[in-house]
Every structure is written in C-alpha cells, then in structure tokens.
Design an enzyme around this catalytic site. Structure first.
Site, mmCIF file in Angstrom:
data_model
loop_
_atom_site.group_PDB
_atom_site.id
_atom_site.type_symbol
_atom_site.label_atom_id
_atom_site.label_comp_id
_atom_site.label_asym_id
_atom_site.label_seq_id
_atom_site.Cartn_x
_atom_site.Cartn_y
_atom_site.Cartn_z
ATOM 1 N N ARG A 169 0.913 -1.142 0.062
ATOM 2 C CA ARG A 169 -0.174 0.047 -0.003
ATOM 3 C C ARG A 169 0.814 1.244 0.015
ATOM 4 N NH1 ARG A 169 -4.220 -2.362 3.972
ATOM 5 N NH2 ARG A 169 -4.953 -4.025 2.761
ATOM 6 N N HIS A 252 -11.232 -6.578 -2.060
ATOM 7 C CA HIS A 252 -10.762 -6.222 -0.869
ATOM 8 C C HIS A 252 -10.806 -4.648 -0.929
ATOM 9 C CE1 HIS A 252 -9.221 -7.643 3.070
ATOM 10 N NE2 HIS A 252 -8.858 -6.254 3.266
ATOM 11 N N ASP A 283 -18.908 -6.567 -3.116
ATOM 12 C CA ASP A 283 -18.273 -5.345 -2.733
ATOM 13 C C ASP A 283 -17.442 -4.600 -3.612
ATOM 14 O OD1 ASP A 283 -15.654 -5.868 -1.698
ATOM 15 O OD2 ASP A 283 -16.701 -6.293 0.264
ATOM 16 N N GLY A 285 -16.237 -0.384 -4.475
ATOM 17 C CA GLY A 285 -16.664 0.620 -5.477
ATOM 18 C C GLY A 285 -18.128 1.147 -5.145
ATOM 19 N N ARG A 307 -15.732 1.850 2.572
ATOM 20 C CA ARG A 307 -15.236 3.076 2.845
ATOM 21 C C ARG A 307 -16.587 4.238 3.215
ATOM 22 N NH1 ARG A 307 -11.984 1.011 -1.094
ATOM 23 N NH2 ARG A 307 -9.803 1.027 -0.545
HETATM 24 C C1 FNR Z 1 -11.258 -3.151 4.621
HETATM 25 N N1 FNR Z 1 -11.758 -4.405 4.161
HETATM 26 C C2 FNR Z 1 -11.587 -5.546 5.256
HETATM 27 N N2 FNR Z 1 -11.944 -6.730 4.745
HETATM 28 C C3 FNR Z 1 -12.189 -7.581 5.617
HETATM 29 O O1 FNR Z 1 -12.444 -8.671 5.253
HETATM 30 N N3 FNR Z 1 -11.509 -7.397 6.885
HETATM 31 C C4 FNR Z 1 -11.219 -6.171 7.263
HETATM 32 O O2 FNR Z 1 -10.849 -6.306 8.300
HETATM 33 C C5 FNR Z 1 -11.136 -5.276 6.344
HETATM 34 N N4 FNR Z 1 -10.555 -3.831 6.917
HETATM 35 C C6 FNR Z 1 -10.579 -3.014 6.090
HETATM 36 C C7 FNR Z 1 -10.190 -1.720 6.353
HETATM 37 C C8 FNR Z 1 -10.381 -0.531 5.377
HETATM 38 C C9 FNR Z 1 -10.155 0.772 6.044
HETATM 39 C C10 FNR Z 1 -11.137 -0.553 4.385
HETATM 40 C C11 FNR Z 1 -11.266 0.583 3.460
HETATM 41 C C12 FNR Z 1 -11.347 -2.102 3.921
HETATM 42 C C13 FNR Z 1 -12.176 -4.485 2.833
HETATM 43 C C14 FNR Z 1 -13.714 -4.564 2.866
HETATM 44 O O3 FNR Z 1 -14.159 -5.501 3.493
HETATM 45 C C15 FNR Z 1 -14.474 -4.311 1.476
HETATM 46 O O4 FNR Z 1 -13.938 -5.569 0.901
HETATM 47 C C16 FNR Z 1 -14.068 -3.142 0.842
HETATM 48 O O5 FNR Z 1 -13.882 -1.876 1.509
HETATM 49 C C17 FNR Z 1 -15.126 -2.779 -0.337
HETATM 50 O O6 FNR Z 1 -14.727 -1.716 -1.212
HETATM 51 P P1 FNR Z 1 -15.137 -0.129 -0.780
HETATM 52 O O7 FNR Z 1 -16.810 -0.178 -0.750
HETATM 53 O O8 FNR Z 1 -14.483 0.340 0.192
HETATM 54 O O9 FNR Z 1 -14.749 0.507 -2.154
#
Ligand code: FNR
Length: 363
Positions: A169, A252, A283, A285, A307
């Site tokens: 990242r 993710h 999920d 976007g 988000r």
């Molecule tokens: C995540 N995501 C995530 N997924 C998961 O399975 N366990 C986790 O602990 C986390 N932690 C996490 C932290 C942050 C800050 C973000 C932005 C995302 C991924 C999350 O479940 C999901 O797949 C995405 O956020 C979907 O995309 P959008 O809606 O953020 O575009």
C-alpha cells in the site's frame, strides 16, 4: 457539529470527511495497493453498466426494497463490509456502526480486527452482525475464534481469503501511516491472540487460507458460511462444492493487488458458475444506490459498502452511518421506481442495456 443534511450524495460525505481527517488516516482508508488504480476502477466500472428501464409497472406500485438472506430479512440489499479497526475514524467505532445497521434493518459484518471486542458489538446490535474471520496463528486459534463468534451470537461467518499476505500500500506508506495510540484490536485481545502493544503498522501475520483450511472451517461451524474475496468462476464453484453457503465477489476494495479486475466486471461470470439459489454478494466501489441496483440486476443478492460508511462514521458516529444508509436506500428505492419494478426479485439482467464490457480499459 456537521450539518449532514447538506450532504446529498455519498461522495459529498467522502469530501467532507477527507477535508477534516488526519492526513495519514484519511489515506489509510482511501488507499489501495500499488498505484491505487483499482480503488478508482471499482467505482468507474459501474459507469460501463447502463440500465434499461421499462417505466411501466405490471401492477399498481407497492414498492418493497426488502431482501431475505439466510432467513434474515433486510430492509434493502446494502450491507456493511468488515473494516478494521474503526476506532481510527471515530471513538464509538464498531458499536456505532452496528447500531446504525440495526436501526436501518441491515447487517454489519464485523472484522476479527475490530477495535471493540466482538461480544460488545453483538450486544449493541443483537442478531444483526455477521463475523468476518481472519485465520491467525494456528488451527487451534481459528477454532477458538469460530467458537467465540458463535457463542457471542454471530448470524453468519464470512471467511476473507484475499488478505493473507501484507499488501504493498504505497500511498498509505507515503503518508506515514502508523496505528495511533488508543486504537486496539479488542477481539484479538479477548481471544488471547494479541498480547502487549498492537503492531504499529496495524498488520498482524495471518495464515494463508488453503482449500483444505476452508473445508476444515466448513466442518467447524453450523452457521451460514460465506467466502469473501472470490473473483474467478472456477473458485466460486469450488467453494460451493465444499459447502460454502454464499460468495462475496470482492477485491478487498482494491487494497491487496494492483491490477485486479474491478468487481462488477467479475460478477456475472461468478453468478453463472454457481447454482441459482447460492447467494452471490459484491463489494468494491459502490458509491450510490444506482450501483447497488446495477449489481443486483447482474445477479448479486446484495452489495456491501466499506469506505462510504467509514466516512459517515468519521463525520458523525452512528448518525453519520445512518445518513449514508438512508441515502443509499433512497437512491435504491428511486432506481426501482424509475426502472418500473416493485420488488427486488424482479431486478434482473433484462434491465441492463448491454453486457458490460468486461475488463474494458477504465477511463
Ligand atoms: C477493509 N476491508 C476489510 N475486509 C476484511 O475482510 N476484513 C477487514 O478487516 C477489512 N478491513 C478494511 C479496512 C479498511 C479501512 C477498508 C477501506 C477496507 C475490505 C472491505 O471489507 C471491503 O471489501 C471494501 O472496503 C469494499 O470496497 P469499498 O466499498 O471500500 O470500495
């Protein structure tokens, strides 16, 4: 106090929160892997899906946005994806998120990496949380985590399979992100998996989930089991064969692999590879109710957002998450009316004007 009524779209929430958030935390939430290109592509890909309304209704309109998943009725097909640890954006963290989800009649999926211990979160929203499992340390720990989640009252288990390895990242690194003092991993601590200070990178070493592990996990819980992070039809089929009850098409949120396919482009092929009764969720976007409607039209039973609710949470805690959900529900309901349907079940591929150009270059 933020006047949330002036925020008319989820993107308004994003801009308002980003303007006030700590820069490194803002970037941690916003960022993805490598160039961050997939984060943008997930959202942009929905622009390549065009709707085809019929306008005319078959019956007098009696709008019903509800869906039922694993016997549980939801007010509309948008759920809260697991994100960790939410104390980064608001002191009430997962408690506020779970309460907001419950008050709006949807499910919140709670991460193994939550700030608050899972029992406290369940108590805030009984029956309205699913538990997202990361595999830590050993099968014995995974078994203990599953038993813990079940005894707390999880309504389903979601195994995330696309985050076994630390991601590159770059934008988050450049912003100098470090886990702030006061942010913890309450569930891991309650399980005895985390002792002492949490790692400042916020990363813990997870076990890669193998097919054998997944089969083993399946055998250790009676709860509905969903696999999150599936993009290939052949993998979805294999998950069904080993007894998974649901599939979440996810990359993710673009946070793991730069260059991965936007989720809405992967959706149809996954839906086509599993039996019709097997729920496929998506999920990545989703920033408006129209995108939720497009995903449902292409075969998703529901979508999850990550988000967007963190922006609401960061701005106004539980109330902020509720406002984001209200916006998405209103937009989704409006899409149904404009499309000419009364129930979510009517929303099928005939409402998509032409097949999305899969893997098309993103503007
Ligand atoms: C995540 N995501 C995530 N997924 C998961 O399975 N366990 C986790 O602990 C986390 N932690 C996490 C932290 C942050 C800050 C973000 C932005 C995302 C991924 C999350 O479940 C999901 O797949 C995405 O956020 C979907 O995309 P959008 O809606 O953020 O575009």
């Amino acid at each position: 106090m933020t006047d949330l009524d002036t925020l008319l779209s989820v993107t308004d929430f994003e801009q308002r929160w980003m303007a006030k958030a700590d820069r490194a935390i803002g970037q941690y939430v916003a960022g993805g892997a490598g160039t961050d290109r997939v984060v943008a592509a997930n959202t942009a890909a929905f622009d390549d899906v065009w709707l085809q309304p019929r306008g005319l209704h078959d019956h007098p309109v009696n709008l019903d946005t509800t869906v039922t998943l694993f016997g549980q009725r939801q007010a509309f097909p948008v759920m809260l994806a697991p994100t960790s640890p939410q104390r980064l954006v608001h002191p009430d963290a997962e408690l506020a998120t779970a309460r907001a989800a419950a008050s709006r009649g949807v499910v919140s999926i709670v991460s193994t990496d939550s700030h608050y211990p899972y029992p406290d979160i369940v108590a805030a929203a009984p029956g309205r949380t699913w538990f997202q499992l990361f595999a830590y340390r050993s099968r014995r720990d995974v078994e203990a985590t599953l038993e813990f989640a079940e005894s707390c009252g999880a309504a389903a288990i979601v195994v995330t399979v696309d985050a076994s390895f630390a991601a590159r990242r770059l934008s988050t690194q450049r912003a100098g992100y470090r886990l702030p003092a006061g942010v913890d991993y309450g569930t891991l601590r309650a399980l005895g998996i985390l002792r002492g200070d949490p790692p400042s990178s916020g990363r813990h070493d997870k076990l890669p989930v193998t097919w054998d592990d997944l089969r083993w996990i399946r055998g250790r819980t009676e709860l509905p089991l969903l696999v999150k992070g599936v993009l290939r039809p052949v993998d979805a089929r294999r998950c069904v064969d080993l007894g998974a009850d649901g599939t979440i098409v996810s990359n993710h949120g673009g946070r793991q692999l730069d260059g991965v396919v936007p989720t809405v482009f992967a959706l149809e092929a996954v839906v086509d590879s599993v039996p019709a009764e097997h729920p496929v969720l998506l999920d990545g976007g989703v920033r408006c109710g129209i995108s939720a409607a497009k995903a449902v039209a292409l075969g998703a039973r529901a979508v999850c957002i990550g988000r967007p609710y963190l922006w609401g949470l960061g701005l106004a805690g539980q109330h902020g998450v509720e406002r984001v959900l209200d916006l998405l529900r209103d937009e989704f309901a409006d899409a149904m009316l404009q499309l000419g349907i009364s129930t979510v079940g009517e929303l099928d591929r005939s409402f998509v004007a032409e097949p999305p150009r899969r893997y098309a270059a993103i503007r």
